[in-house]
Design a protein around this motif. Structure first.
Motif, PDB file in Angstrom:
ATOM      1  N   LYS A  37       0.849  -1.195   0.000  1.00  0.00           N
ATOM      2  CA  LYS A  37       0.000   0.000   0.000  1.00  0.00           C
ATOM      3  C   LYS A  37       0.882   1.241   0.000  1.00  0.00           C
ATOM      4  O   LYS A  37       1.840   1.318   0.785  1.00  0.00           O
ATOM      5  CB  LYS A  37      -0.914  -0.011   1.237  1.00  0.00           C
ATOM      6  N   GLY A  38       0.575   2.182  -0.882  1.00  0.00           N
ATOM      7  CA  GLY A  38       1.305   3.449  -0.902  1.00  0.00           C
ATOM      8  C   GLY A  38       2.631   3.398  -1.633  1.00  0.00           C
ATOM      9  O   GLY A  38       3.378   4.382  -1.619  1.00  0.00           O
ATOM     10  N   HIS A  39       2.952   2.290  -2.259  1.00  0.00           N
ATOM     11  CA  HIS A  39       4.201   2.172  -3.025  1.00  0.00           C
ATOM     12  C   HIS A  39       3.878   1.651  -4.424  1.00  0.00           C
ATOM     13  O   HIS A  39       3.123   0.694  -4.567  1.00  0.00           O
ATOM     14  CB  HIS A  39       5.174   1.202  -2.343  1.00  0.00           C
ATOM     15  N   VAL A  68      11.592  -5.361   2.498  1.00  0.00           N
ATOM     16  CA  VAL A  68      11.932  -4.755   3.799  1.00  0.00           C
ATOM     17  C   VAL A  68      13.280  -4.046   3.697  1.00  0.00           C
ATOM     18  O   VAL A  68      13.461  -2.928   4.193  1.00  0.00           O
ATOM     19  CB  VAL A  68      11.926  -5.807   4.928  1.00  0.00           C
ATOM     20  N   ALA A  69      14.225  -4.687   2.999  1.00  0.00           N
ATOM     21  CA  ALA A  69      15.547  -4.064   2.838  1.00  0.00           C
ATOM     22  C   ALA A  69      15.447  -2.772   2.036  1.00  0.00           C
ATOM     23  O   ALA A  69      16.216  -1.831   2.252  1.00  0.00           O
ATOM     24  CB  ALA A  69      16.493  -5.044   2.147  1.00  0.00           C
ATOM     25  N   THR A  70      14.485  -2.692   1.116  1.00  0.00           N
ATOM     26  CA  THR A  70      14.387  -1.547   0.211  1.00  0.00           C
ATOM     27  C   THR A  70      13.502  -0.420   0.749  1.00  0.00           C
ATOM     28  O   THR A  70      13.888   0.754   0.696  1.00  0.00           O
ATOM     29  CB  THR A  70      13.850  -2.000  -1.175  1.00  0.00           C
ATOM     30  N   ILE A  71      12.325  -0.778   1.268  1.00  0.00           N
ATOM     31  CA  ILE A  71      11.383   0.279   1.706  1.00  0.00           C
ATOM     32  C   ILE A  71      11.003   0.165   3.175  1.00  0.00           C
ATOM     33  O   ILE A  71      10.164   0.921   3.658  1.00  0.00           O
ATOM     34  CB  ILE A  71      10.095   0.298   0.828  1.00  0.00           C
ATOM     35  N   GLY A  72      11.587  -0.809   3.874  1.00  0.00           N
ATOM     36  CA  GLY A  72      11.232  -0.994   5.276  1.00  0.00           C
ATOM     37  C   GLY A  72       9.898  -1.692   5.435  1.00  0.00           C
ATOM     38  O   GLY A  72       9.324  -2.196   4.461  1.00  0.00           O
ATOM     39  N   LYS A  73       9.386  -1.707   6.659  1.00  0.00           N
ATOM     40  CA  LYS A  73       8.114  -2.394   6.918  1.00  0.00           C
ATOM     41  C   LYS A  73       6.974  -1.647   6.245  1.00  0.00           C
ATOM     42  O   LYS A  73       6.822  -0.438   6.456  1.00  0.00           O
ATOM     43  CB  LYS A  73       7.863  -2.453   8.422  1.00  0.00           C
ATOM     44  N   SER A  74       6.216  -2.343   5.408  1.00  0.00           N
ATOM     45  CA  SER A  74       5.073  -1.729   4.733  1.00  0.00           C
ATOM     46  C   SER A  74       3.921  -2.719   4.746  1.00  0.00           C
ATOM     47  O   SER A  74       4.131  -3.919   4.927  1.00  0.00           O
ATOM     48  CB  SER A  74       5.415  -1.399   3.278  1.00  0.00           C
ATOM     49  N   GLU A  75       2.730  -2.188   4.510  1.00  0.00           N
ATOM     50  CA  GLU A  75       1.553  -3.068   4.523  1.00  0.00           C
ATOM     51  C   GLU A  75       1.324  -3.689   3.165  1.00  0.00           C
ATOM     52  O   GLU A  75       1.229  -2.967   2.151  1.00  0.00           O
ATOM     53  CB  GLU A  75       0.316  -2.253   4.892  1.00  0.00           C
ATOM     54  N   ALA A 100       2.886 -12.640   7.978  1.00  0.00           N
ATOM     55  CA  ALA A 100       1.932 -12.228   9.027  1.00  0.00           C
ATOM     56  C   ALA A 100       2.343 -10.932   9.722  1.00  0.00           C
ATOM     57  O   ALA A 100       1.508 -10.241  10.302  1.00  0.00           O
ATOM     58  CB  ALA A 100       1.752 -13.347  10.042  1.00  0.00           C
ATOM     59  N   GLU A 101       3.623 -10.599   9.672  1.00  0.00           N
ATOM     60  CA  GLU A 101       4.086  -9.332  10.268  1.00  0.00           C
ATOM     61  C   GLU A 101       3.600  -8.127   9.471  1.00  0.00           C
ATOM     62  O   GLU A 101       3.623  -7.005   9.974  1.00  0.00           O
ATOM     63  CB  GLU A 101       5.625  -9.299  10.298  1.00  0.00           C
ATOM     64  N   PHE A 102       3.209  -8.354   8.226  1.00  0.00           N
ATOM     65  CA  PHE A 102       3.017  -7.235   7.292  1.00  0.00           C
ATOM     66  C   PHE A 102       1.638  -7.166   6.642  1.00  0.00           C
ATOM     67  O   PHE A 102       1.434  -6.360   5.762  1.00  0.00           O
ATOM     68  CB  PHE A 102       4.081  -7.318   6.178  1.00  0.00           C
TER      69      PHE A 102
END
Ligand code: THU
Length: 136
Positions: A37-39, A68-75, A100-102
């Motif tokens: 979402k948002g990317h 995660v390495a590129t944009i960090g935690k995202s939904e 499940a974390e995301f």
């Protein structure tokens, strides 16, 4: 099944990255695409196997770790998984637990084979009760 042009494009990315799968032990190539979402960028991954079998990485985790390495935690907005099988494969439980974390449980997971997208399910369908706490 009928899907939007955006999903068709992302399916093509998953199909293309599947070609890069390194699967000399199982000969089971998997491609995955994940949109957040948002990317705008769609992250892709293929499975990468190892002679020490426990070192094998699934396509889905390859994609999410790269995100995660590129944009960090995202939904997660949606996930696509492609294999060659007639009955399309679902992500394994280890990948679902990683996802499940995301995700929100209602997020769609598109299951596809080489002919196209065959089925859509949700994360809740695939992993109704993820492990999420070791503090209580
Ligand atoms: N594999 C994936 O890439 N994703 C899954 O969800 C299930 C399995 C890979 C791991 C291994 O390289 C091959 O498929 C056979 O299990």
């Amino acid at each position: 099944m009928e899907v939007s042009s955006e999903i068709k494009k992302s399916y093509q990315l998953a199909l293309d990255v599947r070609e890069n799968a390194y699967a000399p032990y199982s000969n089971f190539k998997v491609g995955s695409a994940i949109k957040f979402k948002g990317h705008d960028k769609v992250f892709v991954g293929c499975n990468v196997e190892n002679a020490s079998y426990g070192g094998c990485i699934c396509a889905e985790r390859n994609a999410i770790l790269n995100s995660v390495a590129t944009i960090g935690k995202s939904e997660i907005e949606y996930v696509i998984v492609v294999t060659h099988e007639q009955e399309p494969a679902v992500p394994c439980a280890l990948c679902l637990q990683t996802f499940a974390e995301f995700y929100d449980p209602s997020v769609p997971v598109y299951l596809a084979n080489l002919d196209g997208i065959k089925k859509v399910v949700t994360f809740k369908d695939l992993l109704p009760i993820p492990f999420n706490s070791f503090t209580s």
